[in-house]
Design a protein around this motif. Structure first.
Motif, short mmCIF file in Angstrom:
data_model
loop_
_atom_site.label_atom_id
_atom_site.label_comp_id
_atom_site.label_asym_id
_atom_site.label_seq_id
_atom_site.Cartn_x
_atom_site.Cartn_y
_atom_site.Cartn_z
N LEU A 42 0.82 -1.21 0.00
CA LEU A 42 0.00 0.00 0.00
C LEU A 42 0.86 1.26 0.00
O LEU A 42 0.64 2.19 -0.78
N HIS A 43 1.86 1.29 0.90
CA HIS A 43 2.70 2.49 1.02
C HIS A 43 3.50 2.72 -0.26
O HIS A 43 3.68 3.88 -0.69
N THR A 44 3.98 1.64 -0.88
CA THR A 44 4.76 1.79 -2.11
C THR A 44 3.92 2.39 -3.23
O THR A 44 4.44 3.13 -4.07
N HIS A 45 2.63 2.10 -3.24
CA HIS A 45 1.76 2.57 -4.31
C HIS A 45 0.98 3.83 -3.92
O HIS A 45 -0.01 4.18 -4.56
N GLY A 46 1.41 4.51 -2.85
CA GLY A 46 0.84 5.80 -2.53
C GLY A 46 -0.41 5.78 -1.68
O GLY A 46 -1.15 6.77 -1.67
N PHE A 47 -0.66 4.69 -0.95
CA PHE A 47 -1.84 4.60 -0.08
C PHE A 47 -1.42 4.52 1.38
O PHE A 47 -0.29 4.11 1.70
N VAL A 48 -2.31 4.88 2.26
CA VAL A 48 -2.18 4.60 3.70
C VAL A 48 -3.46 3.89 4.14
O VAL A 48 -4.51 4.02 3.51
N HIS A 49 -3.35 3.14 5.25
CA HIS A 49 -4.51 2.37 5.70
C HIS A 49 -5.31 3.12 6.76
O HIS A 49 -6.52 3.29 6.63
N GLU A 50 -4.64 3.53 7.84
CA GLU A 50 -5.23 4.32 8.93
C GLU A 50 -6.23 3.56 9.80
O GLU A 50 -6.81 4.14 10.71
N HIS A 51 -6.44 2.26 9.53
CA HIS A 51 -7.39 1.50 10.34
C HIS A 51 -6.80 0.13 10.72
O HIS A 51 -7.54 -0.85 10.82
N VAL A 52 -5.47 0.06 10.94
CA VAL A 52 -4.85 -1.21 11.31
C VAL A 52 -5.20 -1.52 12.76
O VAL A 52 -4.71 -0.90 13.70
N SER A 53 -6.09 -2.47 12.93
CA SER A 53 -6.58 -2.87 14.25
C SER A 53 -6.98 -4.33 14.17
O SER A 53 -7.11 -4.89 13.08
N PRO A 54 -7.19 -5.00 15.30
CA PRO A 54 -7.60 -6.41 15.24
C PRO A 54 -8.85 -6.63 14.40
O PRO A 54 -8.95 -7.63 13.69
N ALA A 55 -9.81 -5.70 14.43
CA ALA A 55 -11.04 -5.89 13.67
C ALA A 55 -10.83 -5.80 12.17
O ALA A 55 -11.65 -6.30 11.39
N SER A 56 -9.72 -5.19 11.72
CA SER A 56 -9.44 -5.05 10.28
C SER A 56 -8.53 -6.13 9.76
O SER A 56 -8.18 -6.12 8.57
N ILE A 57 -8.13 -7.07 10.60
CA ILE A 57 -7.25 -8.16 10.20
C ILE A 57 -8.09 -9.44 10.18
O ILE A 57 -8.65 -9.84 11.21
N LEU A 58 -8.18 -10.07 9.02
CA LEU A 58 -9.17 -11.12 8.79
C LEU A 58 -8.52 -12.45 8.45
O LEU A 58 -7.44 -12.49 7.86
N ALA A 59 -9.20 -13.51 8.83
CA ALA A 59 -8.78 -14.86 8.44
C ALA A 59 -9.62 -15.30 7.25
O ALA A 59 -10.85 -15.35 7.33
N VAL A 60 -8.95 -15.61 6.14
CA VAL A 60 -9.60 -16.14 4.95
C VAL A 60 -8.99 -17.51 4.68
O VAL A 60 -7.91 -17.61 4.12
N GLY A 61 -9.66 -18.56 5.14
CA GLY A 61 -9.05 -19.88 5.09
C GLY A 61 -7.81 -19.90 5.97
O GLY A 61 -7.85 -19.54 7.15
N GLU A 62 -6.66 -20.29 5.39
CA GLU A 62 -5.40 -20.35 6.13
C GLU A 62 -4.58 -19.08 5.95
O GLU A 62 -3.43 -19.03 6.38
#
Length: 461
Positions: free
Chosen positions: A126-146
């Motif tokens: 994201l940072h390399t392509h000019g974006f920021v997230h601003e919402h890095v928290s446990p609720a924004s980190i997801l399990a998709v399968g493994e």
């Protein structure tokens, strides 16, 4: 606007039914939906505040990254419901978010390492392509399968200059806070107490030392202290066992073997030549001292083979002695040649194994020896530059098999296997090292040729 629950049962753009409200988020809400084939999806509706084109541009940009650790966005667009302008994004479903998991348990060190690697890699993209997230928290980190993925529908463009750099640092600080909470249940270093390596350096560096994603990913790599395994000069066990296990020929047959054992190459590289115990599909096995153990075993076996063949030749010579010396001496030369081959007659070099520096050749040009067993080692490649990533594997032989498969159908993509450390993960890349524009163009070409849509371009510093 109406309550979000009022939209349940509505179909968006004639394709995505809003089956159930999952979570309201102020001016936006998440709904359970399905795609045209009935597969489950998540749909986010956002009320437009005259910024709908800006939001869609962000989603278009992050979807184009095709990053494996960013939640995939399948579709997006504009819609009007009850005279309210909205934008929507359709995303792949997840199994759980980290916030739900941490309510009842902590993560192991292995799970925390996977979390750190996945999210740091996503933030770096994201940072390399000019974006920021601003919402890095446990609720924004997801399990998709493994796989651990970072939510991707809530990013925005990074401001220019110092403000943008500060926001990027805050993303990494928030990641380190999540790691601390996942490992210890605490949100401060003082309350957490001593931390296991390498998280002690990562969390301290991220919260107090201004570490970026590159420093975090480097700290997560295994220490490169052990030298690469060196093969003995004697032939692999798999090249000699078949000769010793064949039944002894009858006196009427002057040639002990119907086909010679393939000669071992003089190169010290470890390249199994058959599907034997020396080349299993589960990847390389690192022993404490594989060189001396393998050399002793091979030397003993080779000596036994030579002794057996010599006895066979003497017996045949006594029983079938003839008056033609040339004919009587020709047979022993053929019989002994397989055992003597590793010392006196080196074979032609084996094909170059795939790496980022040497793209995979097409299957039609591979020799039978190369196709008879999986490669087990891939040289580390630390050259900086952009690469196009198609697949990720934990074992080198699986990555090399996939590269060969792609080369058979798409030789123009020049697939190869790339690793920065000589160890997992092993990445199947396309085209080698290139510029950013070349990488993005090649990723688009791969999509058009039928490769998965999660093929993406990545910059390695």
């Amino acid at each position: 606007m109406e309550l979000w629950t009022e939209y349940e049962g509505t179909t968006i753009d004639g394709a995505f039914p809003l089956k159930r409200l999952l979570q309201p988020e102020g001016r936006s809400a998440l709904f359970a939906t399905s795609d045209g084939q009935g597969a489950p999806r998540i749909l986010r509706l956002v009320e437009s505040h005259f910024d709908d084109d800006e939001i869609l541009a962000r989603w278009r940009g992050v979807a184009a990254l095709h990053h494996p650790y960013l939640l995939r966005i399948d579709d997006f667009g504009k819609v009007t419901l009850d005279e309210t302008a909205l934008v929507y994004a359709v995303m792949e479903p997840s199994d759980a978010d980290l916030g739900e998991v941490l309510v009842n348990q902590r993560l192991s060190q292995a799970e925390s390492r996977q979390l750190a690697e996945s999210v740091a890699s996503a933030l770096e993209a994201l940072h390399t392509h000019g974006f920021v997230h601003e919402h890095v928290s446990p609720a924004s980190i997801l399990a998709v399968g493994e796989t651990v993925k970072l939510r991707s529908d809530c990013i925005r463009e990074a401001p220019e200059g110092a403000e943008g750099q500060a926001l990027k640092r805050r993303d990494l600080e928030n990641l380190c806070t999540v790691l601390l909470q996942a490992l210890t249940g605490q949100r401060t270093i003082e309350a957490a107490g001593p931390l296991p390596a390498p998280f002690d350096r990562i969390i301290t560096g991220g919260l107090r030392g201004g570490w970026g994603a590159a420093e975090i990913l480097a700290a997560l790599k295994p220490p490169a202290t052990a030298p690469a395994p060196v093969a003995p000069t004697a032939p692999p066990v798999s090249a000699t066992v078949p000769a010793a296990s064949k039944p002894a020929p009858s006196p009427a047959s002057p040639t002990p073997t119907s086909s010679p054992v393939p000669k071992a190459a003089s190169s010290p590289a470890v390249v199994p030549v058959s599907g034997s115990a020396s080349g299993s599909a589960s990847g390389p096995v690192w022993e404490a001292n594989p060189e001396s153990r393998s050399a002793a075993r091979v030397a003993l076996m080779a000596g036994g083979v030579i002794a057996v063949l010599l006895c066979l030749w003497l017996g045949w010579h006594i029983l079938h002695h003839s008056s033609a010396p040339a004919a009587s001496t020709a047979a022993p030369t053929v019989a002994v040649e397989p055992a003597a081959a590793p010392v006196s007659t080196p074979a032609a070099p084996l094909p170059q194994r795939p790496s980022a520096a040497h793209p995979m050749a097409s299957a039609s040009s591979a020799s039978p020896v190369a196709a008879s067993g999986p490669e087990q080692t891939v040289a580390a490649d630390t050259r900086p530059g952009w690469r196009v990533i198609a697949y990720t594997y934990n074992h080198a032989d699986q990555a090399q098999h996939k590269a060969r498969t792609i080369a058979e159908a798409h030789a123009d993509l020049q697939p190869s296997v790339f690793t920065r450390t000589g160890q997992a993960p092993f990445l199947v890349t396309l085209g080698g090292v290139m510029t950013r524009d070349q990488a993005i163009a090649l990723a688009g070409q791969a999509h058009r040729e039928g490769l998965p849509h999660d093929v993406y371009a990545q910059n390695y510093h």
